[in-house]
Design a protein around this motif. Structure first.
Motif, PDB file in Angstrom:
ATOM      1  N   ILE A  55      -7.489  -0.700  22.516  1.00  0.00           N
ATOM      2  CA  ILE A  55      -7.425  -0.174  21.144  1.00  0.00           C
ATOM      3  C   ILE A  55      -6.216   0.734  20.976  1.00  0.00           C
ATOM      4  O   ILE A  55      -5.497   0.651  19.966  1.00  0.00           O
ATOM      5  N   ALA A  56      -5.963   1.591  21.966  1.00  0.00           N
ATOM      6  CA  ALA A  56      -4.798   2.487  21.888  1.00  0.00           C
ATOM      7  C   ALA A  56      -3.502   1.693  21.867  1.00  0.00           C
ATOM      8  O   ALA A  56      -2.573   2.012  21.111  1.00  0.00           O
ATOM      9  N   ALA A  58      -3.115  -1.412  20.773  1.00  0.00           N
ATOM     10  CA  ALA A  58      -3.014  -2.076  19.472  1.00  0.00           C
ATOM     11  C   ALA A  58      -2.583  -1.097  18.383  1.00  0.00           C
ATOM     12  O   ALA A  58      -1.743  -1.437  17.531  1.00  0.00           O
ATOM     13  N   LEU A  59      -3.116   0.108  18.402  1.00  0.00           N
ATOM     14  CA  LEU A  59      -2.718   1.109  17.407  1.00  0.00           C
ATOM     15  C   LEU A  59      -1.254   1.513  17.578  1.00  0.00           C
ATOM     16  O   LEU A  59      -0.523   1.666  16.585  1.00  0.00           O
ATOM     17  N   LEU A  60      -0.811   1.665  18.809  1.00  0.00           N
ATOM     18  CA  LEU A  60       0.588   2.016  19.056  1.00  0.00           C
ATOM     19  C   LEU A  60       1.511   0.892  18.599  1.00  0.00           C
ATOM     20  O   LEU A  60       2.551   1.142  17.973  1.00  0.00           O
ATOM     21  N   THR A  61       1.140  -0.335  18.887  1.00  0.00           N
ATOM     22  CA  THR A  61       1.950  -1.473  18.459  1.00  0.00           C
ATOM     23  C   THR A  61       2.018  -1.540  16.938  1.00  0.00           C
ATOM     24  O   THR A  61       3.091  -1.741  16.354  1.00  0.00           O
ATOM     25  N   ASN A  62       0.891  -1.359  16.274  1.00  0.00           N
ATOM     26  CA  ASN A  62       0.850  -1.382  14.820  1.00  0.00           C
ATOM     27  C   ASN A  62       1.682  -0.242  14.236  1.00  0.00           C
ATOM     28  O   ASN A  62       2.400  -0.425  13.256  1.00  0.00           O
ATOM     29  N   PHE A  63       1.607   0.925  14.846  1.00  0.00           N
ATOM     30  CA  PHE A  63       2.366   2.075  14.363  1.00  0.00           C
ATOM     31  C   PHE A  63       3.870   1.847  14.516  1.00  0.00           C
ATOM     32  O   PHE A  63       4.654   2.187  13.627  1.00  0.00           O
TER      33      PHE A  63
END
Length: 81
Positions: A55-56, A58-63
């Protein structure tokens, strides 16, 4: 009873056999109460770490793919070049 080497060895052997029998029963009891809970606890923690890490990531990639952090993205890209 006369103290001889044979009597001393017989006494030592009986004492050793009694100690081994006591240890054997203690080990059997300890193994019988082990239900594998330790392994299950660690497996659950391991799965939680993997899920939270995903999850972390994926969030970093999205950010980093959004336009919210262009300077941070360029600095990270420069770091890996």
């Amino acid at each position: 009873m006369k103290k001889t080497l044979k009597n001393a060895l017989d006494h030592a052997a009986r004492k050793f056999c009694a100690a081994v029998t006591v240890k054997k029963s203690a080990v059997r009891e300890k193994l019988a109460e082990n239900s594998g809970q330790f392994v299950m606890d660690h497996a659950v923690v391991f799965v939680l770490i993997i899920v939270l890490g995903g999850i972390a990531l994926a969030l970093l990639t999205n950010f980093l793919q959004s336009d919210m952090a262009p300077t941070l993205k360029s600095k990270i890209m420069e770091f890996f070049k």
